[in-house]
Design an enzyme around this catalytic site. Sequence first.
Site, PDB file in Angstrom:
ATOM      1  N   SER A   1       2.863  36.501  33.136  1.00  0.00           N
ATOM      2  CA  SER A   1       3.474  35.171  33.178  1.00  0.00           C
ATOM      3  C   SER A   1       3.790  34.748  34.614  1.00  0.00           C
ATOM      4  O   SER A   1       4.248  33.625  34.834  1.00  0.00           O
ATOM      5  CB  SER A   1       4.755  35.156  32.327  1.00  0.00           C
ATOM      6  OG  SER A   1       5.726  36.026  32.872  1.00  0.00           O
ATOM      7  N   GLY A   2       3.556  35.642  35.580  1.00  0.00           N
ATOM      8  CA  GLY A   2       3.776  35.275  36.978  1.00  0.00           C
ATOM      9  C   GLY A   2       5.190  35.531  37.486  1.00  0.00           C
ATOM     10  O   GLY A   2       5.611  34.907  38.456  1.00  0.00           O
ATOM     11  N   LYS A   3       5.918  36.446  36.856  1.00  0.00           N
ATOM     12  CA  LYS A   3       7.298  36.739  37.265  1.00  0.00           C
ATOM     13  C   LYS A   3       7.378  37.238  38.700  1.00  0.00           C
ATOM     14  O   LYS A   3       8.202  36.780  39.482  1.00  0.00           O
ATOM     15  CB  LYS A   3       7.922  37.824  36.360  1.00  0.00           C
ATOM     16  CG  LYS A   3       8.091  37.428  34.924  1.00  0.00           C
ATOM     17  CD  LYS A   3       8.750  38.547  34.142  1.00  0.00           C
ATOM     18  CE  LYS A   3       7.975  39.851  34.163  1.00  0.00           C
ATOM     19  NZ  LYS A   3       6.629  39.755  33.582  1.00  0.00           N
TER      20      LYS A   3
ATOM     21  N   CYS B   1      -1.889  32.799  25.675  1.00  0.00           N
ATOM     22  CA  CYS B   1      -2.423  33.726  24.679  1.00  0.00           C
ATOM     23  C   CYS B   1      -3.934  33.883  24.858  1.00  0.00           C
ATOM     24  O   CYS B   1      -4.660  32.892  24.884  1.00  0.00           O
ATOM     25  CB  CYS B   1      -2.108  33.218  23.272  1.00  0.00           C
ATOM     26  SG  CYS B   1      -2.801  34.267  21.971  1.00  0.00           S
TER      27      CYS B   1
ATOM     28  N   SER C   1       6.956  37.374  29.615  1.00  0.00           N
ATOM     29  CA  SER C   1       6.023  38.431  29.215  1.00  0.00           C
ATOM     30  C   SER C   1       5.204  38.891  30.413  1.00  0.00           C
ATOM     31  O   SER C   1       5.322  38.339  31.516  1.00  0.00           O
ATOM     32  CB  SER C   1       5.078  37.902  28.129  1.00  0.00           C
ATOM     33  OG  SER C   1       4.233  36.912  28.682  1.00  0.00           O
ATOM     34  N   MET C   2       4.370  39.877  30.194  1.00  0.00           N
ATOM     35  CA  MET C   2       3.431  40.274  31.235  1.00  0.00           C
ATOM     36  C   MET C   2       2.447  39.118  31.459  1.00  0.00           C
ATOM     37  O   MET C   2       2.192  38.336  30.557  1.00  0.00           O
ATOM     38  CB  MET C   2       2.688  41.539  30.809  1.00  0.00           C
ATOM     39  CG  MET C   2       3.650  42.714  30.681  1.00  0.00           C
ATOM     40  SD  MET C   2       2.870  44.169  30.001  1.00  0.00           S
ATOM     41  CE  MET C   2       1.997  44.742  31.430  1.00  0.00           C
TER      42      MET C   2
ATOM     43  N   GLU D   1      10.984  44.396  38.229  1.00  0.00           N
ATOM     44  CA  GLU D   1      10.841  45.313  37.081  1.00  0.00           C
ATOM     45  C   GLU D   1      12.213  45.807  36.603  1.00  0.00           C
ATOM     46  O   GLU D   1      12.407  46.987  36.318  1.00  0.00           O
ATOM     47  CB  GLU D   1       9.949  46.510  37.450  1.00  0.00           C
ATOM     48  CG  GLU D   1       8.566  46.135  37.964  1.00  0.00           C
ATOM     49  CD  GLU D   1       7.594  45.705  36.873  1.00  0.00           C
ATOM     50  OE1 GLU D   1       7.996  45.637  35.680  1.00  0.00           O
ATOM     51  OE2 GLU D   1       6.440  45.423  37.214  1.00  0.00           O
ATOM     52  N   ALA D   2      13.163  44.883  36.504  1.00  0.00           N
ATOM     53  CA  ALA D   2      14.549  45.237  36.175  1.00  0.00           C
ATOM     54  C   ALA D   2      14.674  45.896  34.800  1.00  0.00           C
ATOM     55  O   ALA D   2      15.634  46.634  34.549  1.00  0.00           O
ATOM     56  CB  ALA D   2      15.431  43.992  36.230  1.00  0.00           C
TER      57      ALA D   2
ATOM     58  N   CYS E   1      -5.843  32.557  21.427  1.00  0.00           N
ATOM     59  CA  CYS E   1      -5.879  31.181  20.925  1.00  0.00           C
ATOM     60  C   CYS E   1      -5.530  30.118  21.966  1.00  0.00           C
ATOM     61  O   CYS E   1      -5.666  28.931  21.697  1.00  0.00           O
ATOM     62  CB  CYS E   1      -4.968  31.048  19.706  1.00  0.00           C
ATOM     63  SG  CYS E   1      -3.219  31.037  20.134  1.00  0.00           S
TER      64      CYS E   1
END
Length: 190
Positions: free
Chosen positions: A23-25, A148, A20-21, A92-93, A151
Site C-alpha cells: 500500500s506504500g506505507k 486487489c 496492507s502490504m 514495521e511497527a 479484481c
Amino acid sequence: MFIEPFNTHKTGWIEVVCGSMFSGKTEELIRRLKRAQIANMRVEIFKPAVDTRYDEHDVVSHDASRIRSTPVSASQNILLLADEVEVVGIDEAQFFDEGIVEVAETLARSGVRVIIAGLDMDFSGKPFGPMPQILATADYITKLHAICVRCGNIANFSYRKTDQTQKVMLGETESYEPRCRSCFYEGQQA
Ligand code: ZN
C-alpha cells in the site's frame, strides 16, 4: 492527504501510516522523513531487528527509495538512542513489543514528532501486534490501500499465498499479494 500541524510552540505528536502490504506505507514514511531532513531537523529512524529484508541498516521500500535506519531488538532501546532528536520514524511497527506504545507517548510528550508505519492486519486479517494500541493513542492516522490483484478493487488485506502459519514471514513479494475483502475471504475458504 496528511498535512502537518502548524507548530506554534514545541509540542510532539504521533502520526501513524498503516495499511496492507503493497500500500506504500514505507514510501510515505520515507517521504515525510526526507522532508524533515531537508528542513535540517534531527531525524532518527528505527526498525525492529527481526526485519532483515534487503538491507541491515536501511529502511527500504519496494520502489527502492531508502533512508538510513537503526535496527533495535527491543522498543525501549529507541528511548536510549533517540536523544536530542526532533523527528523519530519507526518502520514495521507491528513487529515491535507492546512497549512501543509507551515509547511513542514518551517521545511525543517530550516534544518529538513520531511517525510510525506498520501493517494493521496480519495474513489472517487479525490486528497485528501492538498496532491497535498504537492506532488508538495516535494523534493522526493515515490508512493506505493497495489494489486487489484479482479484481482491481481497493485492497485492505495481505493475502498469504503459501501454507505456512507462522506470523512473521520474511521475503514478502513472493509470499503475499494484496486482496480486497471478498477476494481475501474467498481465498481463506478455498
Ligand atoms: Zn478483489
